[in-house]
Write a protein that holds these residues in place. Structure first.
Motif, PDB file in Angstrom:
ATOM      1  N   VAL A  19     -17.275  52.591  83.940  1.00  0.00           N
ATOM      2  CA  VAL A  19     -16.964  53.972  83.911  1.00  0.00           C
ATOM      3  C   VAL A  19     -16.920  54.378  85.312  1.00  0.00           C
ATOM      4  CG1 VAL A  19     -17.496  56.179  83.219  1.00  0.00           C
ATOM      5  CG2 VAL A  19     -17.740  54.310  81.726  1.00  0.00           C
ATOM      6  N   ARG A  20     -15.851  55.248  85.750  1.00  0.00           N
ATOM      7  CA  ARG A  20     -15.980  55.771  87.237  1.00  0.00           C
ATOM      8  C   ARG A  20     -15.844  57.194  87.107  1.00  0.00           C
ATOM      9  NH1 ARG A  20     -10.093  53.472  89.009  1.00  0.00           N
ATOM     10  NH2 ARG A  20      -8.829  54.992  88.104  1.00  0.00           N
ATOM     11  N   GLY A  40     -14.369  64.643  86.496  1.00  0.00           N
ATOM     12  CA  GLY A  40     -15.109  64.146  85.382  1.00  0.00           C
ATOM     13  C   GLY A  40     -15.175  62.586  85.332  1.00  0.00           C
ATOM     14  N   PRO A  41     -16.178  62.083  84.624  1.00  0.00           N
ATOM     15  CA  PRO A  41     -16.167  60.600  84.489  1.00  0.00           C
ATOM     16  C   PRO A  41     -14.989  60.116  83.775  1.00  0.00           C
ATOM     17  CG  PRO A  41     -17.671  61.567  83.141  1.00  0.00           C
ATOM     18  CD  PRO A  41     -17.459  62.672  83.973  1.00  0.00           C
ATOM     19  N   GLU A  42     -14.592  59.079  83.918  1.00  0.00           N
ATOM     20  CA  GLU A  42     -13.270  58.442  83.134  1.00  0.00           C
ATOM     21  C   GLU A  42     -13.698  56.781  82.742  1.00  0.00           C
ATOM     22  OE1 GLU A  42      -9.580  58.547  85.224  1.00  0.00           O
ATOM     23  OE2 GLU A  42     -10.181  57.167  86.694  1.00  0.00           O
ATOM     24  N   LYS A 101     -23.212  50.895  78.529  1.00  0.00           N
ATOM     25  CA  LYS A 101     -23.338  50.400  77.147  1.00  0.00           C
ATOM     26  C   LYS A 101     -22.461  51.212  76.339  1.00  0.00           C
ATOM     27  CE  LYS A 101     -27.292  50.162  74.914  1.00  0.00           C
ATOM     28  NZ  LYS A 101     -28.402  50.363  74.324  1.00  0.00           N
ATOM     29  N   GLY A 102     -21.617  50.248  75.522  1.00  0.00           N
ATOM     30  CA  GLY A 102     -20.668  50.780  74.533  1.00  0.00           C
ATOM     31  C   GLY A 102     -19.371  50.767  74.762  1.00  0.00           C
ATOM     32  N   ALA A 103     -18.377  50.810  74.289  1.00  0.00           N
ATOM     33  CA  ALA A 103     -17.017  50.873  74.192  1.00  0.00           C
ATOM     34  C   ALA A 103     -16.154  52.242  74.597  1.00  0.00           C
ATOM     35  CB  ALA A 103     -16.196  50.141  73.225  1.00  0.00           C
ATOM     36  N   PHE A 104     -15.053  51.921  75.357  1.00  0.00           N
ATOM     37  CA  PHE A 104     -14.124  53.065  75.537  1.00  0.00           C
ATOM     38  C   PHE A 104     -14.981  54.332  75.755  1.00  0.00           C
ATOM     39  CE2 PHE A 104     -11.093  50.025  74.545  1.00  0.00           C
ATOM     40  CZ  PHE A 104     -11.629  49.294  73.236  1.00  0.00           C
ATOM     41  N   GLU A 105     -14.540  55.651  75.025  1.00  0.00           N
ATOM     42  CA  GLU A 105     -14.848  56.985  75.491  1.00  0.00           C
ATOM     43  C   GLU A 105     -16.515  57.145  74.767  1.00  0.00           C
ATOM     44  OE1 GLU A 105     -12.245  57.990  77.886  1.00  0.00           O
ATOM     45  OE2 GLU A 105     -13.861  59.519  76.970  1.00  0.00           O
ATOM     46  N   MET A 106     -16.744  56.489  73.935  1.00  0.00           N
ATOM     47  CA  MET A 106     -18.142  56.172  73.891  1.00  0.00           C
ATOM     48  C   MET A 106     -18.996  56.027  74.858  1.00  0.00           C
ATOM     49  SD  MET A 106     -18.553  57.312  70.669  1.00  0.00           S
ATOM     50  CE  MET A 106     -20.335  56.635  70.091  1.00  0.00           C
ATOM     51  N   ALA A 107     -18.474  55.182  75.770  1.00  0.00           N
ATOM     52  CA  ALA A 107     -19.441  54.614  76.685  1.00  0.00           C
ATOM     53  C   ALA A 107     -19.472  55.728  77.719  1.00  0.00           C
ATOM     54  CB  ALA A 107     -18.767  53.530  77.577  1.00  0.00           C
ATOM     55  N   ARG A 146     -19.160  59.287  76.887  1.00  0.00           N
ATOM     56  CA  ARG A 146     -19.942  60.018  76.399  1.00  0.00           C
ATOM     57  C   ARG A 146     -21.484  59.782  76.117  1.00  0.00           C
ATOM     58  NH1 ARG A 146     -15.435  60.686  72.570  1.00  0.00           N
ATOM     59  NH2 ARG A 146     -16.598  59.480  71.174  1.00  0.00           N
ATOM     60  N   SER A 147     -21.777  58.409  76.087  1.00  0.00           N
ATOM     61  CA  SER A 147     -23.199  58.200  75.579  1.00  0.00           C
ATOM     62  C   SER A 147     -23.875  58.402  77.032  1.00  0.00           C
ATOM     63  CB  SER A 147     -23.436  56.918  75.572  1.00  0.00           C
ATOM     64  OG  SER A 147     -23.083  55.858  76.667  1.00  0.00           O
ATOM     65  N   ARG A 148     -23.405  58.519  78.117  1.00  0.00           N
ATOM     66  CA  ARG A 148     -24.227  58.817  79.480  1.00  0.00           C
ATOM     67  C   ARG A 148     -24.983  57.443  79.653  1.00  0.00           C
ATOM     68  NH1 ARG A 148     -22.097  62.523  83.376  1.00  0.00           N
ATOM     69  NH2 ARG A 148     -20.562  63.905  81.908  1.00  0.00           N
ATOM     70  N   SER A 149     -25.069  56.491  79.092  1.00  0.00           N
ATOM     71  CA  SER A 149     -26.254  55.440  79.111  1.00  0.00           C
ATOM     72  C   SER A 149     -25.549  54.321  80.242  1.00  0.00           C
ATOM     73  CB  SER A 149     -26.253  54.617  77.930  1.00  0.00           C
ATOM     74  OG  SER A 149     -27.258  53.479  77.938  1.00  0.00           O
ATOM     75  N   TRP A 150     -25.760  54.893  81.390  1.00  0.00           N
ATOM     76  CA  TRP A 150     -25.056  54.380  82.705  1.00  0.00           C
ATOM     77  C   TRP A 150     -26.070  53.949  83.530  1.00  0.00           C
ATOM     78  CZ3 TRP A 150     -21.639  58.963  84.229  1.00  0.00           C
ATOM     79  CH2 TRP A 150     -20.804  59.336  83.248  1.00  0.00           C
ATOM     80  N   GLY A 151     -26.053  53.085  84.533  1.00  0.00           N
ATOM     81  CA  GLY A 151     -26.721  52.785  85.608  1.00  0.00           C
ATOM     82  C   GLY A 151     -26.762  53.860  86.697  1.00  0.00           C
TER      83      GLY A 151
END
Length: 119
Positions: free
Chosen positions: A36-37, A43-45, A97-103, A105-110
């Motif tokens: 994601v960037r 906003g994030p994409e 973690k996760g795929a596509f827009e779920m990744a 929305r989850s905001r489970s990022w580094g």
């Protein structure tokens, strides 16, 4: 869950970078993973996803043919090879973690790694 990105930097248009993401705290090989960037002021994409089974890959249209996502489950590591970089690729890149827009929305990022494409 911990995701640690590295490999960003300043590169001229047309150049290349390889991002890495070391994952820990979860069973990496059982999850789809994404990049994601987020560009300044935007906003994030979603950029790209690789599935946990079959390693199928998917890309945002604007990066298809230039970026390659890959993973090494034995090393708990996700990669993004970026070629033919353009100024519009400038952003903080996050492993997710996760795929596509779920990744997204989850905001489970580094913590992210900065990529700046400029002459």
């Amino acid at each position: 869950v911990q995701l640690v990105e590295s490999g960003g930097g300043l590169v001229q248009p047309g150049g290349s970078l390889r991002l890495s993401c070391l994952a820990s705290g979860f069973t990496f090989g059982t999850y789809d993973m994404s990049w994601v960037r987020q560009a300044p002021g935007k906003g994030p994409e979603w950029v790209s996803t690789i599935t946990n089974e079959n390693f199928r890959t998917y890309y945002k249209d604007s990066v298809a043919g230039r970026f390659t996502i890959s993973r090494d489950n034995a090393k708990n590591t996700l990669y993004l090879q970026m070629n033919s970089l353009k100024p519009e690729d400038t952003a903080i890149y996050y492993c997710a973690k996760g795929a596509f827009e779920m990744a997204v929305r989850s905001r489970s990022w580094g913590q992210g790694t900065q990529v700046t494409v400029s002459s």
